[in-house]
Scaffold this motif. Structure first.
Motif, mmCIF file in Angstrom:
data_model
loop_
_atom_site.group_PDB
_atom_site.id
_atom_site.type_symbol
_atom_site.label_atom_id
_atom_site.label_comp_id
_atom_site.label_asym_id
_atom_site.label_seq_id
_atom_site.Cartn_x
_atom_site.Cartn_y
_atom_site.Cartn_z
ATOM 1 N N ASN A 54 5.449 12.652 6.844
ATOM 2 C CA ASN A 54 5.537 11.210 7.105
ATOM 3 C C ASN A 54 5.185 10.377 5.879
ATOM 4 O OD1 ASN A 54 5.568 8.969 9.168
ATOM 5 N ND2 ASN A 54 3.422 8.783 8.542
ATOM 6 N N ALA A 55 4.757 11.042 4.806
ATOM 7 C CA ALA A 55 4.331 10.286 3.620
ATOM 8 C C ALA A 55 5.528 9.600 2.976
ATOM 9 C CB ALA A 55 3.663 11.226 2.617
ATOM 10 N N GLY A 56 5.306 8.404 2.510
ATOM 11 C CA GLY A 56 6.393 7.686 1.839
ATOM 12 C C GLY A 56 5.799 6.582 0.991
ATOM 13 N N VAL A 57 6.219 6.508 -0.247
ATOM 14 C CA VAL A 57 5.652 5.487 -1.129
ATOM 15 C C VAL A 57 6.677 4.375 -1.331
ATOM 16 C CG1 VAL A 57 6.184 6.980 -3.103
ATOM 17 C CG2 VAL A 57 4.677 5.035 -3.413
ATOM 18 N N SER A 58 6.242 3.165 -1.034
ATOM 19 C CA SER A 58 7.174 2.038 -1.008
ATOM 20 C C SER A 58 7.235 1.321 -2.357
ATOM 21 C CB SER A 58 6.734 1.064 0.103
ATOM 22 O OG SER A 58 7.671 0.038 0.216
ATOM 23 N N ASP A 116 -12.444 9.189 2.973
ATOM 24 C CA ASP A 116 -13.167 8.324 3.916
ATOM 25 C C ASP A 116 -12.217 7.728 4.952
ATOM 26 O OD1 ASP A 116 -15.401 8.897 2.531
ATOM 27 O OD2 ASP A 116 -15.498 6.995 1.430
ATOM 28 N N LYS A 117 -11.107 7.226 4.438
ATOM 29 C CA LYS A 117 -10.099 6.616 5.330
ATOM 30 C C LYS A 117 -9.596 7.654 6.342
ATOM 31 C CE LYS A 117 -6.247 5.742 3.103
ATOM 32 N NZ LYS A 117 -4.968 6.339 3.446
ATOM 33 N N LEU A 118 -9.348 8.837 5.843
ATOM 34 C CA LEU A 118 -8.826 9.892 6.715
ATOM 35 C C LEU A 118 -9.875 10.321 7.740
ATOM 36 C CD1 LEU A 118 -6.486 11.772 7.346
ATOM 37 C CD2 LEU A 118 -7.309 13.315 5.578
ATOM 38 N N THR A 127 2.952 5.190 11.868
ATOM 39 C CA THR A 127 3.664 6.301 12.517
ATOM 40 C C THR A 127 2.840 7.599 12.515
ATOM 41 O OG1 THR A 127 5.710 5.276 11.791
ATOM 42 C CG2 THR A 127 5.836 7.586 12.421
ATOM 43 N N GLY A 128 2.185 7.887 11.387
ATOM 44 C CA GLY A 128 1.402 9.119 11.303
ATOM 45 C C GLY A 128 0.289 9.137 12.344
ATOM 46 N N GLY A 129 -0.458 8.040 12.430
ATOM 47 C CA GLY A 129 -1.563 7.952 13.392
ATOM 48 C C GLY A 129 -1.063 8.003 14.827
ATOM 49 N N ASP A 168 6.949 13.030 -6.655
ATOM 50 C CA ASP A 168 5.916 13.883 -6.042
ATOM 51 C C ASP A 168 5.883 13.696 -4.536
ATOM 52 O OD1 ASP A 168 4.913 15.408 -8.023
ATOM 53 O OD2 ASP A 168 3.234 14.107 -8.515
ATOM 54 N N THR A 169 5.849 12.433 -4.099
ATOM 55 C CA THR A 169 5.656 12.166 -2.668
ATOM 56 C C THR A 169 6.884 12.573 -1.855
ATOM 57 O OG1 THR A 169 4.312 10.281 -3.301
ATOM 58 C CG2 THR A 169 4.977 10.398 -1.001
ATOM 59 N N ASN A 170 8.044 12.197 -2.313
ATOM 60 C CA ASN A 170 9.245 12.386 -1.493
ATOM 61 C C ASN A 170 9.969 13.694 -1.741
ATOM 62 O OD1 ASN A 170 9.489 9.878 0.089
ATOM 63 N ND2 ASN A 170 9.468 8.985 -1.946
HETATM 64 N N1 LIG Z 1 6.545 0.484 7.439
HETATM 65 C C1 LIG Z 1 7.847 0.384 7.659
HETATM 66 O O1 LIG Z 1 8.341 -0.678 8.047
HETATM 67 C C2 LIG Z 1 8.744 1.557 7.457
HETATM 68 C C3 LIG Z 1 10.090 1.417 7.730
HETATM 69 C C4 LIG Z 1 10.927 2.511 7.624
HETATM 70 C C5 LIG Z 1 10.392 3.731 7.243
HETATM 71 N N2 LIG Z 1 9.070 3.831 6.955
HETATM 72 C C6 LIG Z 1 8.545 5.147 6.604
HETATM 73 O O2 LIG Z 1 7.713 5.537 7.663
HETATM 74 C C7 LIG Z 1 6.690 6.414 7.173
HETATM 75 C C8 LIG Z 1 5.403 6.001 7.808
HETATM 76 O O3 LIG Z 1 5.065 4.719 7.433
HETATM 77 P P1 LIG Z 1 4.238 3.708 8.298
HETATM 78 O O4 LIG Z 1 4.562 2.363 7.733
HETATM 79 O O5 LIG Z 1 4.448 3.958 9.746
HETATM 80 O O6 LIG Z 1 2.730 3.971 7.905
HETATM 81 P P2 LIG Z 1 1.802 5.278 8.022
HETATM 82 O O7 LIG Z 1 2.250 6.190 9.083
HETATM 83 O O8 LIG Z 1 0.440 4.726 8.037
HETATM 84 O O9 LIG Z 1 2.063 6.014 6.648
HETATM 85 C C9 LIG Z 1 2.044 5.343 5.423
HETATM 86 C C10 LIG Z 1 2.282 6.397 4.405
HETATM 87 O O10 LIG Z 1 2.531 5.845 3.132
HETATM 88 C C11 LIG Z 1 1.739 6.576 2.193
HETATM 89 N N3 LIG Z 1 1.577 5.846 0.971
HETATM 90 C C12 LIG Z 1 1.392 4.525 0.817
HETATM 91 N N4 LIG Z 1 1.277 4.227 -0.505
HETATM 92 C C13 LIG Z 1 1.410 5.409 -1.169
HETATM 93 C C14 LIG Z 1 1.389 5.783 -2.544
HETATM 94 N N5 LIG Z 1 1.202 4.877 -3.512
HETATM 95 N N6 LIG Z 1 1.545 7.078 -2.897
HETATM 96 C C15 LIG Z 1 1.736 8.005 -1.957
HETATM 97 N N7 LIG Z 1 1.768 7.703 -0.622
HETATM 98 C C16 LIG Z 1 1.610 6.433 -0.239
HETATM 99 C C17 LIG Z 1 0.474 6.796 2.942
HETATM 100 O O11 LIG Z 1 -0.291 7.798 2.348
HETATM 101 P P3 LIG Z 1 -1.818 8.077 2.788
HETATM 102 O O12 LIG Z 1 -1.783 8.512 4.222
HETATM 103 O O13 LIG Z 1 -2.218 9.175 1.904
HETATM 104 O O14 LIG Z 1 -2.559 6.808 2.602
HETATM 105 C C18 LIG Z 1 1.060 7.233 4.261
HETATM 106 O O15 LIG Z 1 1.524 8.546 4.152
HETATM 107 C C19 LIG Z 1 6.776 6.367 5.651
HETATM 108 O O16 LIG Z 1 7.439 7.529 5.212
HETATM 109 C C20 LIG Z 1 7.647 5.163 5.381
HETATM 110 O O17 LIG Z 1 8.410 5.295 4.203
HETATM 111 C C21 LIG Z 1 8.243 2.783 7.055
#
Ligand SMILES: NC(=O)c1ccc[n+]([C@@H]2O[C@H](COP(=O)([O-])OP(=O)(O)OC[C@H]3O[C@@H](n4cnc5c(N)ncnc54)[C@H](OP(=O)(O)O)[C@@H]3O)[C@@H](O)[C@H]2O)c1
Length: 256
Positions: free
Chosen positions: A97-101, A42-44, A19-21, A119-121
């Protein structure tokens, strides 16, 4: 906004395929400068380079974590940044958009898990919001009658706790209530705060590994990050006579 270029700041970019990208890509396409905050320099940088190659103006601000001070420092760097092309910049959109699962049975959660979630949320989201709102308050009203839009990415867990989600849901609930309070407090100052409940699996590398490649073709069973980004642009383009606090996004054939 005349010659002033709008800026979007996004915290949480992962590998750029979620979602962030997708949000960074879409807002760059419609003329925004983009500041990316994420862990892993590097990833960023790879994500920023890929976007820059399309002609977008993108800058990466790596952080150690999503803590209060990390977000505050990142914003200070963003404000001090000199953009290479001409024209001033105004922060108009900020996406947290940050979220730790963290998904574990309650008794297996560690103090470290709890600290990461907090911290994250919460701490990071709080500091990010504070910085964004302080910038928005400096803006004149745009053509939608707003000073800025602050967005939060939520999840099913923002509304519903479940087995293995005690830490995850607690964090997402906290973020949702933060967004609701900010919506109430800053709406009268024409700052739009919105929360998106993403209710389903997003098509990311993580879920492709978990559910297999068939997820890619299952267009009615998962959410496309580019489609979520379209939802965010819709929120940003709402005028203040009818704006959304909470948007619920789910695939058409969801069964939950
Ligand atoms: N994937 C799903 O199916 C899903 C479903 C519902 C809601 N969401 C929410 O949607 C948002 C975006 O997720 P996305 O799946 O689309 O991927 P995304 O945009 O690539 O973002 C993933 C996020 O998770 C962070 N993250 C992962 N592990 C972490 C950790 N251990 N500590 C802190 N941050 C961590 C990443 O941080 P970095 O950028 O620093 O790596 C990045 O901010 C998140 O808030 C997520 O909770 C996701």
């Amino acid at each position: 906004m005349s010659s002033v270029r709008p800026l979007i700041v996004i915290a949480g970019v992962g590998n750029g395929l979620g979602t962030g990208g997708a949000t960074a890509r879409l807002f760059a396409q419609v003329g925004y400068r983009v500041a990316l905050i994420a862990r892993g320099a590097d990833k960023l940088k790879n994500v920023a380079d890929e976007l820059s190659a399309t002609g977008a103006e993108v800058v990466a601000f790596p952080v150690e974590a999503y803590g209060y001070q990390d977000m505050t420092n990142a914003f200070a760097a963003i404000k001090a940044h000199q953009w290479p092309s001409a024209g001033a910049t105004e922060l108009r959109v900020a996406l947290y958009n940050a979220g730790v699962s963290v998904r574990k049975p309650f008794l297996e959660n560690t103090e470290k898990d709890l600290r990461t979630v907090t911290d994250t949320n919460f701490n990071g989201a709080f500091a990010f919001s504070r910085q964004a709102i302080q910038e928005f308050l400096k803006n004149e009203l745009d053509d939608k009658g707003k000073r800025g839009t602050l967005l939060f990415t939520g999840a099913t867990g923002s509304l519903r706790g479940n087995i293995t989600t005690s830490a995850f849901s607690a964090g997402k609930f906290a973020m949702r209530s933060l967004s609701q309070s900010l919506n109430k407090e800053f709406g009268p100052q024409n700052i739009h705060v919105a929360h998106a409940v993403i209710d389903g699996a997003i098509l990311t590398d993580f879920h492709l590994k978990r559910f297999g490649e068939s997820l890619r073709d299952n267009v009615d069973g998962r959410l496309d990050p580019a489609s979520i980004a379209t939802g965010y642009l819709y929120l940003v383009n709402q005028d203040r006579s009818a704006w959304t606090w909470e948007l619920d996004l789910r695939p058409a054939h969801e069964k939950w």
